[in-house]
Design an enzyme around this catalytic site. Structure first.
Site, PDB file in Angstrom:
ATOM      1  N   GLY A  17      35.756  39.380  35.473  1.00 13.42           N
ATOM      2  CA  GLY A  17      36.109  39.607  37.058  1.00 13.42           C
ATOM      3  C   GLY A  17      36.796  38.067  37.135  1.00 13.42           C
ATOM      4  O   GLY A  17      36.502  37.116  36.789  1.00 13.42           O
ATOM      5  N   SER A  18      37.793  38.260  38.107  1.00 13.38           N
ATOM      6  CA  SER A  18      38.414  37.362  38.596  1.00 13.38           C
ATOM      7  C   SER A  18      38.290  36.961  40.153  1.00 13.38           C
ATOM      8  O   SER A  18      39.066  36.276  40.914  1.00 13.38           O
ATOM      9  CB  SER A  18      40.131  37.789  38.453  1.00 13.38           C
ATOM     10  N   GLY A  19      37.095  37.646  40.735  1.00 14.42           N
ATOM     11  CA  GLY A  19      36.831  37.200  41.877  1.00 14.42           C
ATOM     12  C   GLY A  19      36.231  35.884  42.443  1.00 14.42           C
ATOM     13  O   GLY A  19      36.543  35.135  41.260  1.00 14.42           O
ATOM     14  N   GLY A  21      33.198  34.566  41.703  1.00 13.95           N
ATOM     15  CA  GLY A  21      32.285  34.217  40.449  1.00 13.95           C
ATOM     16  C   GLY A  21      32.946  34.101  39.343  1.00 13.95           C
ATOM     17  O   GLY A  21      32.845  33.110  38.638  1.00 13.95           O
ATOM     18  N   VAL A  85      37.221  46.444  31.836  1.00 10.50           N
ATOM     19  CA  VAL A  85      36.129  46.618  30.771  1.00 10.50           C
ATOM     20  C   VAL A  85      35.475  47.990  30.790  1.00 10.50           C
ATOM     21  O   VAL A  85      35.061  48.611  31.759  1.00 10.50           O
ATOM     22  CB  VAL A  85      35.106  45.541  31.154  1.00 10.50           C
ATOM     23  N   GLU A 180      35.137  42.657  62.692  1.00 13.18           N
ATOM     24  CA  GLU A 180      36.433  41.932  62.477  1.00 13.18           C
ATOM     25  C   GLU A 180      37.649  42.836  62.419  1.00 13.18           C
ATOM     26  O   GLU A 180      38.558  42.503  63.105  1.00 13.18           O
ATOM     27  CB  GLU A 180      36.619  40.895  61.221  1.00 13.18           C
ATOM     28  N   ASP A 319      27.997  39.715  43.546  1.00 15.33           N
ATOM     29  CA  ASP A 319      27.500  41.015  43.758  1.00 15.33           C
ATOM     30  C   ASP A 319      26.677  42.160  43.164  1.00 15.33           C
ATOM     31  O   ASP A 319      25.997  42.654  43.398  1.00 15.33           O
ATOM     32  CB  ASP A 319      28.767  41.728  44.621  1.00 15.33           C
ATOM     33  N   ALA A 330      30.403  35.483  49.268  1.00  3.74           N
ATOM     34  CA  ALA A 330      31.342  34.560  48.799  1.00  3.74           C
ATOM     35  C   ALA A 330      30.246  33.403  47.955  1.00  3.74           C
ATOM     36  O   ALA A 330      30.455  32.871  46.778  1.00  3.74           O
ATOM     37  CB  ALA A 330      32.504  33.881  49.061  1.00  3.74           C
ATOM     38  N   GLN A 331      29.640  32.663  49.134  1.00  2.00           N
ATOM     39  CA  GLN A 331      28.914  31.574  48.569  1.00  2.00           C
ATOM     40  C   GLN A 331      27.806  32.085  47.403  1.00  2.00           C
ATOM     41  O   GLN A 331      27.642  31.182  46.414  1.00  2.00           O
ATOM     42  CB  GLN A 331      28.204  30.997  49.651  1.00  2.00           C
TER      43      GLN A 331
END
Length: 476
Positions: A17-19, A21, A85, A180, A319, A330-331
């Site tokens: 994963g490249s988010g 995390g 994956v 938003e 997540d 994100a945190q």
């Protein structure tokens, strides 16, 4: 099939994963005596909280999705593999990824799984054809095409009924993304597009925000939720609470109210932001680890050190992890990945898994922007809204954007958008709207592409039909 191996005997870490995390986990291993392989099915690091600004023409894709290889090019112990994956084997310690028709097997000593979550339609996956989510770049670009295309088609409509359907925008889910997005669609219609059409007034657009629960921004509490609701209503957004969407089709949505009343909202442009579902890799991990479970959303119920039972070298973060009181934001992903990287560091220095202290999440607060100059913010027990909250929101999101270039361009785009009427990213193409539908239709032989095209206009329907005929001729 190819196999990625490391011959120098160094500790091998695979990050999936490249988010937030995946990227932060990789970067925190930059000085460790390890070789890191980051595997991702996308070539970019996506700043997902700003996707809605791509969908509404404020920012470009490049500002919120820099290439992962460019972000990590100075990290000598890291390499990036593009591929999805398909298998994780905890017993042989290998990860299999696929890029087109090529499989690659990568061996690991430690594993960080940070594959995030995808949109959940609560068992009604066919809704996605008509109401895209907001989880990927493709989603944002498709939605931008749908929003701007609806105004263009309304300009060409010959009846008031057609115009009303085209100028009704439905957002399902009143969480931060839904709030938003609804606010920005309203501002787009009221400010940016005002006076740009001859036959319609964009300010006549109807924006409907539907929420199955009884409050806007429920997790942020009644005070901030109330502030957000009042601001949206002042902007003309219709908020419908305790309303469940039971069906979505090309021309509208079916809604059931709390009293059992079933009604219909005619709308061509819909967006879904009502729920998330974890990556299927969570279930794959749980099946190989005796005693490890997944929750209703498919997230892995991890150990206190974010590993799975019997495998202290396998960390699940972001997540995909299920940890009490840690939100899917994100945190949580950043802190979880940083913690996992530190444990790998400690293991290289001789510390054992028994020496690990449990992961502790530090809640830095939550925010949501409603419109220009207005946001809500929660930091501990402190709750506030308005202009100060909006400035805090801007500062926090600028801080977490990757790269000085992205930050500078984002500031300029925000200055133009929020102080003026223009938006710098108003391009949209039919391919953005119909590419996914065309692929699905060709692959399955269904009629979804034609149905949506018919709802958007006869000219587009003819074009899709012509493309289908050409495809049939070419293949048969």
């Amino acid at each position: 099939m190819s196999t990625q191996t490391v011959e120098n005997g160094r500790h091998r870490v695979v990050v999936i994963g490249s988010g937030f995390g995946g990227l932060f986990g990789t970067k925190h291993l930059a000085r460790a005596d390890v070789d890191v392989t980051l595997i991702s099915k996308t070539s970019t690091h996506l700043f997902q909280p700003l996707l809605y600004q791509v969908a509404t023409g404020i920012l470009s894709v490049g500002e919120i999705a820099p290439a992962t290889r460019l972000v990590l090019r100075k990290q000598k112990n890291a390499q990036v593999l593009l591929g999805e994956v398909t298998e994780i084997d905890l017993h042989t310690r290998t990860v299999t990824s696929r890029m087109l028709d090529q499989d690659t097997v990568t061996e690991f000593d430690s594993l960080i799984v940070a594959t995030g979550a995808q949109q959940s339609y609560f068992g009604n996956d066919h809704f996605a054809t008509y109401a895209p989510g907001m989880k990927t770049i493709d989603d944002a670009l498709e939605l931008r095409g749908r929003i701007l295309g609806a105004f263009e088609l309304a300009e060409l409509a010959t009846t008031q009924k057609q115009r009303d359907r085209l100028l009704t925008f439905v957002v399902v889910g009143a969480g931060p993304t839904g709030v938003e997005l609804a606010g920005q669609i309203a501002e787009l219609a009221d400010r940016t597009l005002e006076g740009t059409f001859h036959n319609i007034d964009p300010r006549d657009a109807r924006v409907v925000l539907i929420e199955g629960a009884g409050a806007v921004l429920g997790p942020m509490g009644p005070k901030l939720g109330g502030k957000a609701q009042r601001r949206l209503e002042k902007m003309g957004v219709e908020i419908q609470l305790d309303a469940m969407v039971t069906d979505v089709d090309a021309s509208g949505v079916t809604v059931r109210d709390a009293d059992g009343t079933v009604r219909r909202i005619e709308s061509v442009c819909k967006v879904w932001s009502a729920g998330v579902q974890a990556s299927p890799l969570g279930k794959m991990l749980a099946e190989q680890s005796a005693g490890t479970e997944v929750d209703r959303a498919g997230r892995v119920v991890v150990e206190p050190d974010l590993t799975i039972k019997g495998h202290p070298n396998v960390f699940v973060v972001g997540d995909l992890m299920s940890v009490p009181d840690v939100p899917g934001q994100a945190q949580g992903a950043i802190q979880g990945a940083t913690y996992a990287a530190r444990q790998i560091h400690a293991g290289l220095r001789g510390r054992t898994p028994r020496d690990r202290k449990p992961f502790k999440y530090f809640n830095k607060g939550s925010m949501a922007t409603i419109s220009r100059f207005s946001a809500v913010c929660q930091v501990g027990r402190l709750e506030f809204g308005g202009f100060i909250a909006w400035l805090a929101w801007l500062a926090l999101h600028l801080y977490y954007l990757v790269g000085y270039r992205s930050r500078i361009i984002t500031i300029i785009q925000w200055f133009v958008t929020f102080l003026g009427r223009s938006r710098g990213q108003m391009a949209a193409t039919e391919q953005w709207v119909f590419a996914r539908l065309a692929l699905e239709a060709v692959g399955t032989g269904d009629e979804d592409a034609e149905r949506v095209a018919a709802a958007l206009g006869a000219a587009t329907a003819n074009r899709v039909a012509t493309n289908r005929a050409a495809t049939d001729t070419a293949t048969g």
